[in-house]
Design a protein around this motif. Structure first.
Motif, PDB file in Angstrom:
ATOM      1  N   PHE A  10    -103.789  35.303  72.109  1.00  0.00           N
ATOM      2  CA  PHE A  10    -102.895  35.760  73.128  1.00  0.00           C
ATOM      3  C   PHE A  10    -103.012  34.583  74.411  1.00  0.00           C
ATOM      4  O   PHE A  10    -103.703  34.509  75.008  1.00  0.00           O
ATOM      5  CB  PHE A  10    -102.392  37.482  73.442  1.00  0.00           C
ATOM      6  CG  PHE A  10    -102.287  38.014  72.598  1.00  0.00           C
ATOM      7  CD1 PHE A  10    -100.875  38.666  72.904  1.00  0.00           C
ATOM      8  CD2 PHE A  10    -103.408  38.453  71.983  1.00  0.00           C
ATOM      9  CE1 PHE A  10    -100.435  38.928  71.829  1.00  0.00           C
ATOM     10  CE2 PHE A  10    -102.507  39.344  70.900  1.00  0.00           C
ATOM     11  CZ  PHE A  10    -100.868  40.007  70.966  1.00  0.00           C
ATOM     12  N   GLU A  11    -101.448  34.499  74.756  1.00  0.00           N
ATOM     13  CA  GLU A  11    -101.433  33.077  75.866  1.00  0.00           C
ATOM     14  C   GLU A  11    -102.208  33.817  76.347  1.00  0.00           C
ATOM     15  O   GLU A  11    -102.553  33.412  78.090  1.00  0.00           O
ATOM     16  CB  GLU A  11    -100.424  32.483  76.042  1.00  0.00           C
ATOM     17  CG  GLU A  11    -100.024  31.606  74.544  1.00  0.00           C
ATOM     18  CD  GLU A  11     -98.759  30.691  75.009  1.00  0.00           C
ATOM     19  OE1 GLU A  11     -97.983  30.679  75.719  1.00  0.00           O
ATOM     20  OE2 GLU A  11     -98.324  30.548  73.734  1.00  0.00           O
ATOM     21  N   SER A  12    -101.442  35.166  76.801  1.00  0.00           N
ATOM     22  CA  SER A  12    -101.581  35.570  78.419  1.00  0.00           C
ATOM     23  C   SER A  12    -101.614  37.582  78.585  1.00  0.00           C
ATOM     24  O   SER A  12    -101.494  37.512  77.452  1.00  0.00           O
ATOM     25  CB  SER A  12     -99.785  35.598  79.579  1.00  0.00           C
ATOM     26  OG  SER A  12     -99.014  36.807  79.052  1.00  0.00           O
ATOM     27  N   TYR A  13    -102.580  37.494  79.513  1.00  0.00           N
ATOM     28  CA  TYR A  13    -102.642  39.190  79.430  1.00  0.00           C
ATOM     29  C   TYR A  13    -101.188  39.779  79.370  1.00  0.00           C
ATOM     30  O   TYR A  13    -101.518  40.875  79.187  1.00  0.00           O
ATOM     31  CB  TYR A  13    -103.819  39.206  80.803  1.00  0.00           C
ATOM     32  CG  TYR A  13    -103.191  41.072  81.730  1.00  0.00           C
ATOM     33  CD1 TYR A  13    -104.692  41.603  80.490  1.00  0.00           C
ATOM     34  CD2 TYR A  13    -102.714  41.809  82.352  1.00  0.00           C
ATOM     35  CE1 TYR A  13    -105.025  43.021  80.964  1.00  0.00           C
ATOM     36  CE2 TYR A  13    -102.739  42.738  82.607  1.00  0.00           C
ATOM     37  CZ  TYR A  13    -103.585  43.327  82.026  1.00  0.00           C
ATOM     38  OH  TYR A  13    -103.482  44.822  82.232  1.00  0.00           O
ATOM     39  N   GLU A  14    -100.150  39.440  79.740  1.00  0.00           N
ATOM     40  CA  GLU A  14     -98.825  40.145  79.809  1.00  0.00           C
ATOM     41  C   GLU A  14     -98.337  40.056  78.481  1.00  0.00           C
ATOM     42  O   GLU A  14     -97.876  41.127  78.367  1.00  0.00           O
ATOM     43  CB  GLU A  14     -98.352  39.214  81.313  1.00  0.00           C
ATOM     44  CG  GLU A  14     -97.982  39.494  82.290  1.00  0.00           C
ATOM     45  CD  GLU A  14     -99.512  38.504  82.694  1.00  0.00           C
ATOM     46  OE1 GLU A  14    -100.131  38.005  82.097  1.00  0.00           O
ATOM     47  OE2 GLU A  14    -100.162  39.247  84.583  1.00  0.00           O
ATOM     48  N   SER A  15     -98.461  38.775  77.863  1.00  0.00           N
ATOM     49  CA  SER A  15     -98.115  39.284  76.283  1.00  0.00           C
ATOM     50  C   SER A  15     -98.502  40.069  75.723  1.00  0.00           C
ATOM     51  O   SER A  15     -98.809  40.804  74.968  1.00  0.00           O
ATOM     52  CB  SER A  15     -97.996  37.070  75.857  1.00  0.00           C
ATOM     53  OG  SER A  15     -99.357  37.485  75.612  1.00  0.00           O
ATOM     54  N   TRP A  16    -100.079  39.815  75.809  1.00  0.00           N
ATOM     55  CA  TRP A  16    -101.203  41.498  74.508  1.00  0.00           C
ATOM     56  C   TRP A  16    -100.926  42.569  75.207  1.00  0.00           C
ATOM     57  O   TRP A  16    -100.762  43.327  74.321  1.00  0.00           O
ATOM     58  CB  TRP A  16    -102.573  40.321  75.569  1.00  0.00           C
ATOM     59  CG  TRP A  16    -103.826  41.345  74.851  1.00  0.00           C
ATOM     60  CD1 TRP A  16    -104.343  41.485  74.145  1.00  0.00           C
ATOM     61  CD2 TRP A  16    -104.169  42.194  75.808  1.00  0.00           C
ATOM     62  NE1 TRP A  16    -105.137  42.376  73.740  1.00  0.00           N
ATOM     63  CE2 TRP A  16    -105.592  42.743  74.528  1.00  0.00           C
ATOM     64  CE3 TRP A  16    -104.244  43.131  77.311  1.00  0.00           C
ATOM     65  CZ2 TRP A  16    -106.254  43.787  75.184  1.00  0.00           C
ATOM     66  CZ3 TRP A  16    -105.128  44.218  77.494  1.00  0.00           C
ATOM     67  CH2 TRP A  16    -106.369  44.639  76.280  1.00  0.00           C
ATOM     68  N   ARG A  17    -101.034  42.784  76.299  1.00  0.00           N
ATOM     69  CA  ARG A  17    -100.631  44.361  76.619  1.00  0.00           C
ATOM     70  C   ARG A  17     -98.853  44.272  76.156  1.00  0.00           C
ATOM     71  O   ARG A  17     -99.084  46.221  75.861  1.00  0.00           O
ATOM     72  CB  ARG A  17    -100.662  44.232  78.063  1.00  0.00           C
ATOM     73  CG  ARG A  17    -101.232  44.572  79.361  1.00  0.00           C
ATOM     74  CD  ARG A  17    -102.592  46.005  79.028  1.00  0.00           C
ATOM     75  NE  ARG A  17    -101.788  46.703  79.343  1.00  0.00           N
ATOM     76  CZ  ARG A  17    -101.892  48.073  80.430  1.00  0.00           C
ATOM     77  NH1 ARG A  17    -102.845  47.324  81.788  1.00  0.00           N
ATOM     78  NH2 ARG A  17    -101.376  49.330  80.829  1.00  0.00           N
TER      79      ARG A  17
END
Length: 180
Positions: free
Chosen positions: A29-36
């Protein structure tokens, strides 16, 4: 080492601790936000969600001021009840023979993620989180993994009574496990 099964309601509060370990092990995942949004919160909202964590608590000396200082999450596993109409369940149904999917897909426990930091592998952490996340699961279980018999994860699954049900795509197998 503390191995703990968390309440589904606690998943959101643990995300900040799970993310760095997830990213180090999988890095997809590129970012924490997209993973969440795209993975973690979506899975945590599903029926039967179970999250298990492994936390290393170093031995404290008499000069340490805070109990538990330096503790770190070193492993986790999560899963939920899989249903037809969900992405992975439908992918399995499209890839495996219908006789297999009729028996295995729908209402199964889906072991979605299992991760252990590289420095802690080979010490039983993976087995501990695996066993804890499946503890009390009374029905069939499914997971997807690579098909390399030398891979430590595959060896773990085979030693824990998982068996190959079929090929999801080249290099990736679907494994199933019946309850004990």
């Amino acid at each position: 080492m503390e191995i703990r099964l968390h309440k589904p309601a606690d998943a959101g509060a643990l995300a900040d601790q799970v993310w760095p370990l997830y990213q180090e092990v999988f890095g997809d995942f590129e970012s924490y936000e997209s993973w969440r949004i795209d993975l973690y919160d979506r899975h945590a909202a599903r029926d039967g969600y179970r999250l298990v964590t492994a936390v290393d608590e170093p031995v404290m000396s008499s000069t340490d001021s805070a109990v538990g200082s330096g503790s770190a999450m070193v492993g986790f596993a999560w899963g939920y009840i899989g249903r037809r109409g969900q992405f992975w369940s439908d992918l399995v149904c499209d890839s495996l023979p219908s006789a297999t999917t009729e028996e295995w897909v729908g209402g199964h426990f889906e072991l979605v993620e299992l991760a252990v930091l590289p420095a802690y592998r080979g010490q039983g952490v993976g087995r501990a989180v695996h066993d804890k996340v499946l503890e009390g699961v009374t029905g069939r279980s499914l997971l997807g993994t690579n098909d390399d018999l030398q891979d430590p994860a595959v060896r773990l699954y085979l030693s824990a009574r998982w068996r190959k049900l079929g090929v999801l795509r080249p290099g990736v197998q679907v494994m199933g496990r019946l309850p004990a």
